[in-house]
Design a protein around this motif. Structure first.
Motif, PDB file in Angstrom:
ATOM      1  N   ASP A  64       0.833  -1.197   0.000  1.00 31.55           N
ATOM      2  CA  ASP A  64       0.000   0.000   0.000  1.00 31.55           C
ATOM      3  C   ASP A  64       0.874   1.257   0.000  1.00 31.55           C
ATOM      4  OD1 ASP A  64      -2.798   0.991   0.184  1.00 31.55           O
ATOM      5  OD2 ASP A  64      -2.029   1.900   2.029  1.00 31.55           O
ATOM      6  N   ALA A  65       1.884   1.277   0.841  1.00 34.08           N
ATOM      7  CA  ALA A  65       2.775   2.435   0.908  1.00 34.08           C
ATOM      8  C   ALA A  65       3.588   2.589  -0.377  1.00 34.08           C
ATOM      9  CB  ALA A  65       3.698   2.311   2.124  1.00 34.08           C
ATOM     10  N   ARG A  66       4.089   1.486  -0.923  1.00 35.12           N
ATOM     11  CA  ARG A  66       4.850   1.575  -2.184  1.00 35.12           C
ATOM     12  C   ARG A  66       3.962   2.042  -3.333  1.00 35.12           C
ATOM     13  NH1 ARG A  66       9.980   0.350  -1.304  1.00 35.12           N
ATOM     14  NH2 ARG A  66      10.470  -1.464  -0.009  1.00 35.12           N
ATOM     15  N   ASN A  67       2.739   1.552  -3.382  1.00 31.38           N
ATOM     16  CA  ASN A  67       1.817   2.025  -4.427  1.00 31.38           C
ATOM     17  C   ASN A  67       1.559   3.520  -4.286  1.00 31.38           C
ATOM     18  OD1 ASN A  67       1.463  -0.369  -5.897  1.00 31.38           O
ATOM     19  ND2 ASN A  67      -0.059  -1.112  -4.430  1.00 31.38           N
ATOM     20  N   GLU A  68       1.493   4.006  -3.059  1.00 32.86           N
ATOM     21  CA  GLU A  68       1.348   5.454  -2.840  1.00 32.86           C
ATOM     22  C   GLU A  68       2.549   6.198  -3.404  1.00 32.86           C
ATOM     23  OE1 GLU A  68      -0.002   9.224  -1.564  1.00 32.86           O
ATOM     24  OE2 GLU A  68      -1.075   7.353  -1.924  1.00 32.86           O
ATOM     25  N   SER A  69       3.747   5.699  -3.147  1.00 30.84           N
ATOM     26  CA  SER A  69       4.943   6.386  -3.663  1.00 30.84           C
ATOM     27  C   SER A  69       4.957   6.378  -5.194  1.00 30.84           C
ATOM     28  CB  SER A  69       6.229   5.774  -3.095  1.00 30.84           C
ATOM     29  OG  SER A  69       6.504   4.504  -3.644  1.00 30.84           O
ATOM     30  N   PHE A  70       4.590   5.259  -5.799  1.00 32.11           N
ATOM     31  CA  PHE A  70       4.551   5.192  -7.264  1.00 32.11           C
ATOM     32  C   PHE A  70       3.486   6.127  -7.820  1.00 32.11           C
ATOM     33  CE2 PHE A  70       6.726   1.136  -8.965  1.00 32.11           C
ATOM     34  CZ  PHE A  70       7.789   1.275  -8.097  1.00 32.11           C
ATOM     35  N   SER A  71       2.379   6.302  -7.118  1.00 32.85           N
ATOM     36  CA  SER A  71       1.302   7.171  -7.614  1.00 32.85           C
ATOM     37  C   SER A  71       1.747   8.630  -7.668  1.00 32.85           C
ATOM     38  CB  SER A  71       0.052   7.033  -6.747  1.00 32.85           C
ATOM     39  OG  SER A  71       0.192   7.729  -5.527  1.00 32.85           O
ATOM     40  N   ARG A  72       2.774   8.975  -6.948  1.00 31.90           N
ATOM     41  CA  ARG A  72       3.283  10.356  -6.913  1.00 31.90           C
ATOM     42  C   ARG A  72       4.350  10.612  -7.976  1.00 31.90           C
ATOM     43  NH1 ARG A  72       0.715  13.622  -2.992  1.00 31.90           N
ATOM     44  NH2 ARG A  72      -0.067  12.294  -1.318  1.00 31.90           N
ATOM     45  N   ALA A  73       4.799   9.578  -8.661  1.00 35.61           N
ATOM     46  CA  ALA A  73       5.876   9.696  -9.644  1.00 35.61           C
ATOM     47  C   ALA A  73       5.358  10.272 -10.959  1.00 35.61           C
ATOM     48  CB  ALA A  73       6.510   8.325  -9.892  1.00 35.61           C
ATOM     49  N   SER A  74       6.239  11.015 -11.646  1.00 35.90           N
ATOM     50  CA  SER A  74       5.824  11.612 -12.916  1.00 35.90           C
ATOM     51  C   SER A  74       6.740  11.248 -14.084  1.00 35.90           C
ATOM     52  CB  SER A  74       5.756  13.137 -12.775  1.00 35.90           C
ATOM     53  OG  SER A  74       7.041  13.665 -12.522  1.00 35.90           O
ATOM     54  N   MET A  75       7.758  10.433 -13.853  1.00 42.20           N
ATOM     55  CA  MET A  75       8.697  10.080 -14.917  1.00 42.20           C
ATOM     56  C   MET A  75       8.271   8.791 -15.629  1.00 42.20           C
ATOM     57  SD  MET A  75      10.810  12.546 -14.935  1.00 42.20           S
ATOM     58  CE  MET A  75      10.452  13.971 -13.935  1.00 42.20           C
ATOM     59  N   ASP A  76       9.038   8.389 -16.641  1.00 39.53           N
ATOM     60  CA  ASP A  76       8.713   7.211 -17.450  1.00 39.53           C
ATOM     61  C   ASP A  76       8.735   5.913 -16.641  1.00 39.53           C
ATOM     62  OD1 ASP A  76       8.648   8.855 -19.760  1.00 39.53           O
ATOM     63  OD2 ASP A  76      10.809   8.589 -20.049  1.00 39.53           O
ATOM     64  N   TYR A  77       9.715   5.801 -15.747  1.00 44.21           N
ATOM     65  CA  TYR A  77       9.879   4.595 -14.938  1.00 44.21           C
ATOM     66  C   TYR A  77       9.962   4.968 -13.464  1.00 44.21           C
ATOM     67  CZ  TYR A  77      10.818   1.956 -19.165  1.00 44.21           C
ATOM     68  OH  TYR A  77      10.688   1.368 -20.399  1.00 44.21           O
ATOM     69  N   CYS A  78       9.489   4.045 -12.634  1.00 44.31           N
ATOM     70  CA  CYS A  78       9.651   4.167 -11.190  1.00 44.31           C
ATOM     71  C   CYS A  78      10.730   3.179 -10.771  1.00 44.31           C
ATOM     72  CB  CYS A  78       8.355   3.815 -10.467  1.00 44.31           C
ATOM     73  SG  CYS A  78       6.975   4.901 -10.858  1.00 44.31           S
ATOM     74  N   MET A  79      11.671   3.658 -10.009  1.00 37.41           N
ATOM     75  CA  MET A  79      12.710   2.804  -9.439  1.00 37.41           C
ATOM     76  C   MET A  79      12.522   2.834  -7.933  1.00 37.41           C
ATOM     77  SD  MET A  79      16.816   3.343  -9.453  1.00 37.41           S
ATOM     78  CE  MET A  79      17.875   2.232  -8.530  1.00 37.41           C
ATOM     79  N   TRP A  80      12.503   1.679  -7.302  1.00 32.58           N
ATOM     80  CA  TRP A  80      12.357   1.649  -5.847  1.00 32.58           C
ATOM     81  C   TRP A  80      13.692   1.285  -5.210  1.00 32.58           C
ATOM     82  CZ3 TRP A  80      13.271  -2.530  -2.676  1.00 32.58           C
ATOM     83  CH2 TRP A  80      13.468  -3.755  -3.320  1.00 32.58           C
ATOM     84  N   MET A  81      13.897   1.832  -4.051  1.00 33.05           N
ATOM     85  CA  MET A  81      15.004   1.449  -3.191  1.00 33.05           C
ATOM     86  C   MET A  81      14.519   1.600  -1.758  1.00 33.05           C
ATOM     87  SD  MET A  81      18.385   3.186  -4.954  1.00 33.05           S
ATOM     88  CE  MET A  81      19.604   2.441  -3.864  1.00 33.05           C
ATOM     89  N   ASP A  82      15.102   0.816  -0.866  1.00 34.44           N
ATOM     90  CA  ASP A  82      14.899   1.030   0.558  1.00 34.44           C
ATOM     91  C   ASP A  82      16.000   1.961   1.041  1.00 34.44           C
ATOM     92  OD1 ASP A  82      12.666  -0.613   0.725  1.00 34.44           O
ATOM     93  OD2 ASP A  82      13.849  -2.395   1.182  1.00 34.44           O
ATOM     94  N   ALA A  83      15.775   2.618   2.151  1.00 31.34           N
ATOM     95  CA  ALA A  83      16.744   3.599   2.651  1.00 31.34           C
ATOM     96  C   ALA A  83      18.092   2.975   2.999  1.00 31.34           C
ATOM     97  CB  ALA A  83      16.171   4.330   3.864  1.00 31.34           C
ATOM     98  N   ASP A  84      18.110   1.679   3.288  1.00 34.92           N
ATOM     99  CA  ASP A  84      19.381   1.029   3.612  1.00 34.92           C
ATOM    100  C   ASP A  84      19.992   0.321   2.399  1.00 34.92           C
ATOM    101  OD1 ASP A  84      17.417  -0.916   3.625  1.00 34.92           O
ATOM    102  OD2 ASP A  84      17.836  -1.615   5.653  1.00 34.92           O
ATOM    103  N   ASP A  85      19.542   0.680   1.201  1.00 31.00           N
ATOM    104  CA  ASP A  85      20.124   0.198  -0.050  1.00 31.00           C
ATOM    105  C   ASP A  85      21.062   1.257  -0.610  1.00 31.00           C
ATOM    106  OD1 ASP A  85      18.558  -2.113   0.048  1.00 31.00           O
ATOM    107  OD2 ASP A  85      17.016  -1.279  -1.276  1.00 31.00           O
ATOM    108  N   VAL A  86      22.038   0.811  -1.385  1.00 29.03           N
ATOM    109  CA  VAL A  86      22.942   1.731  -2.082  1.00 29.03           C
ATOM    110  C   VAL A  86      23.236   1.194  -3.473  1.00 29.03           C
ATOM    111  CG1 VAL A  86      24.050   2.669  -0.014  1.00 29.03           C
ATOM    112  CG2 VAL A  86      25.041   0.683  -1.133  1.00 29.03           C
ATOM    113  N   LEU A  87      23.511   2.113  -4.372  1.00 31.28           N
ATOM    114  CA  LEU A  87      24.052   1.776  -5.676  1.00 31.28           C
ATOM    115  C   LEU A  87      25.531   2.123  -5.595  1.00 31.28           C
ATOM    116  CD1 LEU A  87      23.148   0.766  -8.525  1.00 31.28           C
ATOM    117  CD2 LEU A  87      23.263   3.162  -9.209  1.00 31.28           C
ATOM    118  N   GLU A  88      26.367   1.098  -5.603  1.00 33.74           N
ATOM    119  CA  GLU A  88      27.805   1.314  -5.449  1.00 33.74           C
ATOM    120  C   GLU A  88      28.351   2.123  -6.622  1.00 33.74           C
ATOM    121  OE1 GLU A  88      29.255   0.587  -2.737  1.00 33.74           O
ATOM    122  OE2 GLU A  88      28.209  -1.114  -1.850  1.00 33.74           O
ATOM    123  N   GLU A  89      29.411   2.836  -6.362  1.00 35.20           N
ATOM    124  CA  GLU A  89      30.065   3.675  -7.385  1.00 35.20           C
ATOM    125  C   GLU A  89      30.368   2.870  -8.649  1.00 35.20           C
ATOM    126  OE1 GLU A  89      31.008   7.276  -8.741  1.00 35.20           O
ATOM    127  OE2 GLU A  89      30.412   6.998  -6.648  1.00 35.20           O
TER     128      GLU A  89
END
Length: 179
Positions: A64-89
């Motif tokens: 439910d919460a993730r669907n809420e976040s996606f509903s607020r997006a305006s770009m072509d794709y939605c990318m999800w991450m959790d706050a304790d995730d990182v994309l390494e350099e």
């Protein structure tokens, strides 16, 4: 080239959030953060990266919460991450290359999710997760815990990895309380 909204749900993530956002902010066109009731500095930290920070009443349902976040997006794709995730350099150039070469009919991009590491910090366990999802209403999160978006349409797989790098222990009973 497709545009990407980073969509996150957060609660009391002041220890993790800046590290996560620093790892991807320059790679996405928009950041959407849905806060589910933080009592620490999470909202303040999030506001340094985006004005698109929304309060949301937690309903014991991650989908439910993730669907809420996606509903607020305006770009072509939605990318999800959790706050304790990182994309390494080391992943950033491949991330940008994928954005430039993504076939326009792609619906979902599955990326590696590194969730366990050896003593040297090398991934010891990874699996694929839906990571970029076309921004349209037919893609909905399901499952109150360990939520997923069932992959439909054109799905591609990428070796780009998001790494789960939690600092400290979480609530061991959280999921049981939701179930």
């Amino acid at each position: 080239m497709p545009t990407i909204s980073l969509c996150m749900i957060v609660k009391n993530e002041e220890k993790h959030l800046a590290r996560c956002l620093d790892s991807v902010a320059e790679l996405v066109e928009e950041i959407v953060i849905v806060d589910t009731g933080s009592t620490d500095r999470t909202v303040e930290i999030a506001s340094r990266y985006t004005s698109r920070v929304y309060s949301y009443s937690w309903k014991d349902d991650f989908s439910d919460a993730r669907n809420e976040s996606f509903s607020r997006a305006s770009m072509d794709y939605c990318m999800w991450m959790d706050a304790d995730d990182v994309l390494e350099e080391t992943e950033k150039s491949e991330f940008l290359e994928l954005k430039q070469s993504l076939p326009p009919d792609t619906d979902i991009v599955m990326m590696k999710y590194n969730t366990s590491f050896d003593e040297a910090g090398k991934p010891s366990f990874s699996y694929f997760r839906e990571r970029w999802i076309r921004n349209c209403s037919k893609y909905r999160w399901i499952g109150a815990v360990h939520e997923v978006i069932p992959p439909i349409g054109k799905v591609i797989y990428s070796d780009i990895a998001v790494s789960h790098k939690k600092i400290g222990a979480g609530d061991p009973d959280r999921n049981l309380k939701i179930y």
